[in-house]
Design an enzyme around this catalytic site. Structure first.
Site, short mmCIF file in Angstrom:
data_model
loop_
_atom_site.label_atom_id
_atom_site.label_comp_id
_atom_site.label_asym_id
_atom_site.label_seq_id
_atom_site.Cartn_x
_atom_site.Cartn_y
_atom_site.Cartn_z
N ASP A 251 0.86 -1.20 0.00
CA ASP A 251 0.00 0.00 0.00
C ASP A 251 0.88 1.24 0.00
O ASP A 251 2.10 1.15 0.22
CB ASP A 251 -0.92 -0.01 1.25
N VAL B 262 1.26 0.42 -6.86
CA VAL B 262 1.05 -0.75 -7.72
C VAL B 262 1.30 -0.45 -9.20
O VAL B 262 1.50 -1.37 -9.99
CB VAL B 262 -0.37 -1.36 -7.55
N TYR C 101 -12.40 5.57 -14.48
CA TYR C 101 -12.58 4.48 -13.50
C TYR C 101 -13.41 3.34 -14.07
O TYR C 101 -13.03 2.16 -13.96
CB TYR C 101 -13.25 5.08 -12.26
N LYS D 17 -12.23 -0.53 -14.68
CA LYS D 17 -12.82 -1.66 -13.94
C LYS D 17 -13.38 -2.72 -14.89
O LYS D 17 -13.26 -3.92 -14.62
CB LYS D 17 -13.91 -1.14 -13.00
N THR E 28 -16.46 2.49 2.83
CA THR E 28 -15.02 2.54 3.11
C THR E 28 -14.59 4.01 3.23
O THR E 28 -15.35 4.91 2.85
CB THR E 28 -14.22 1.90 1.96
P1 NAP Z 1 -9.76 2.66 0.27
O1 NAP Z 1 -10.38 2.51 1.60
O2 NAP Z 1 -9.27 4.01 -0.15
O3 NAP Z 1 -8.57 1.59 0.14
C1 NAP Z 1 -7.77 1.56 -1.01
C2 NAP Z 1 -6.32 1.49 -0.61
O4 NAP Z 1 -5.53 1.43 -1.81
C3 NAP Z 1 -5.88 2.74 0.17
O5 NAP Z 1 -5.06 2.38 1.26
C4 NAP Z 1 -5.11 3.50 -0.88
O6 NAP Z 1 -4.12 4.36 -0.35
C5 NAP Z 1 -4.46 2.36 -1.64
N1 NAP Z 1 -3.93 2.81 -2.92
C6 NAP Z 1 -4.41 3.77 -3.75
N2 NAP Z 1 -3.62 3.89 -4.82
C7 NAP Z 1 -2.62 3.01 -4.67
C8 NAP Z 1 -1.47 2.68 -5.43
N3 NAP Z 1 -1.20 3.32 -6.58
N4 NAP Z 1 -0.65 1.73 -4.98
C9 NAP Z 1 -0.88 1.09 -3.81
N5 NAP Z 1 -1.95 1.36 -3.03
C10 NAP Z 1 -2.80 2.31 -3.46
O7 NAP Z 1 -10.75 2.21 -0.90
P2 NAP Z 1 -11.80 1.00 -1.00
O8 NAP Z 1 -13.12 1.62 -1.15
O9 NAP Z 1 -11.56 -0.04 0.03
O10 NAP Z 1 -11.39 0.44 -2.43
C11 NAP Z 1 -10.75 -0.82 -2.60
C12 NAP Z 1 -11.00 -1.29 -4.02
O11 NAP Z 1 -12.40 -1.52 -4.19
C13 NAP Z 1 -10.61 -0.27 -5.09
O12 NAP Z 1 -10.08 -0.92 -6.20
C14 NAP Z 1 -11.93 0.37 -5.46
O13 NAP Z 1 -11.90 0.89 -6.76
C15 NAP Z 1 -12.84 -0.81 -5.33
N6 NAP Z 1 -14.24 -0.48 -5.17
C16 NAP Z 1 -14.67 0.27 -4.11
C17 NAP Z 1 -16.03 0.58 -4.01
C18 NAP Z 1 -16.57 1.39 -2.86
O14 NAP Z 1 -17.77 1.78 -2.93
N7 NAP Z 1 -15.81 1.66 -1.81
C19 NAP Z 1 -16.94 0.11 -4.97
C20 NAP Z 1 -16.46 -0.66 -6.02
C21 NAP Z 1 -15.10 -0.96 -6.12
P3 NAP Z 1 -4.52 5.92 -0.11
O15 NAP Z 1 -5.61 5.91 0.93
O16 NAP Z 1 -3.24 6.53 0.35
O17 NAP Z 1 -5.01 6.42 -1.45
#
Ligand code: NAP
Length: 262
Positions: free
Chosen positions: A37, A55, A145, A149, A180
């Site tokens: 991360d 990543v 985005y 995806k 989240t």
């Molecule tokens: P989150 O709480 O922000 O967790 C994502 C983590 O990934 C954070 O720690 C973030 O760091 C880290 N990150 C971002 N860019 C990165 C990079 N280039 N290299 C390494 N780490 C990186 O978000 P989440 O909602 O759990 O999302 C997790 C996954 O689920 C994502 O792929 C998101 O697109 C997907 N998703 C989420 C939702 C939703 O509603 N939450 C819905 C559909 C899909 P920082 O905080 O420092 O940016």
């Protein structure tokens, strides 16, 4: 024996949200967990190892994969790293933001799969779960985005076919709106309305990170031993309910009297 005993799971984005919930669940199942991360926002508290990594930096990811291969070869990869996009018209979504969406999500997923999955395939065993989104299945004002995806789901199916003969399964989870820190930022900024998102879902609610983690753990683990190449929505029924807006929206039958069937 605990479900993930003797397994080593690498989780990108495992410091927050869905990735952290997955890391916690796999730790409960006795897996060794390594989080990749940008910042360690909770991984070490649950006993996971941590590597700071972007990543989209394929060389850095490959160096970590090489190091872990020599120490404790990873058997599970979960690619959760991601950033939610601001809703923008194409006129306002500049190419640098678009490029970043593709780089973090699509390039980042491919880089992790290539480095960790390639080594699993050479060893003849492993399991990968990628993370897409309902935004990559339907469309919305997320022109970087959403396509990224959609491509992740496609990539996952191709890798499932590529690496199946080598004993590596690849599946994809497509979360709906999940509570989240990333989603909270969108809600706090007023870009999203939690009430409207919940009302648009068949179950009339958002998804909890732990609920997505359960699906990821299932697909990653031995209970899904014959499942590969699938894309599983975990969305509280958002995808099935969306089209109902054409018919006036979901019905609220609470309290309605039970009449004779027509
Ligand atoms: P989150 O709480 O922000 O967790 C994502 C983590 O990934 C954070 O720690 C973030 O760091 C880290 N990150 C971002 N860019 C990165 C990079 N280039 N290299 C390494 N780490 C990186 O978000 P989440 O909602 O759990 O999302 C997790 C996954 O689920 C994502 O792929 C998101 O697109 C997907 N998703 C989420 C939702 C939703 O509603 N939450 C819905 C559909 C899909 P920082 O905080 O420092 O940016």
């Amino acid at each position: 024996m605990a479900e993930f005993e003797n397994q080593h799971a690498v989780i990108s984005g495992g410091g927050s949200g869905i990735g952290l919930a997955t890391a916690r669940l796999l730790r409960e199942g006795r897996a060794r967990v390594t989080v990749l991360d940008l910042a360690d926002s909770g991984a070490q508290e649950i006993g996971a190892a941590f590597h700071r990594a972007d990543v989209s930096d394929a060389e850095a990811i490959d160096a970590i994969a090489e190091q872990l291969e020599a120490e404790h070869p990873p058997t599970i990869l979960v690619t959760c790293a991601g950033v939610l996009q601001r809703t923008r018209t194409p006129e306002k979504l500049g190419l640098s933001e678009w490029d970043r969406m593709i780089a973090v999500h699509l390039r980042g997923t491919y880089a992790c799969c290539r480095s960790f999955g390639g080594r699993m395939a050479r060893r003849g065993a492993g399991s990968i779960v990628t993370i897409a989104s309902v935004a990559g299945i339907g469309t919305g004002p997320l022109h970087g985005y959403g396509p990224a995806k959609a491509a992740i789901a496609h990539l996952s199916k191709g890798l499932a076919a590529e690496w199946g003969p080598s004993g590596v399964r690849v599946n994809c989870v497509a979360p709906g709106f999940t509570e989240t820190p990333a989603l909270d930022r969108g809600l706090d900024a007023g870009a999203l309305d939690g009430g409207r998102l919940a009302a648009a879902s068949a179950l009339r609610r958002l998804v909890a990170p732990a609920e997505v983690a359960q699906a990821i753990a299932f697909l990653a683990g031995p209970r899904a031993s014959a499942i590969t190449g699938t894309v599983l929505p975990v969305d509280a029924g958002y995808l099935v309910a969306g089209d109902w807006s054409a018919y006036g929206g979901l019905r609220d039958i609470e309290g309605a009297p039970l009449g004779p069937l027509a």
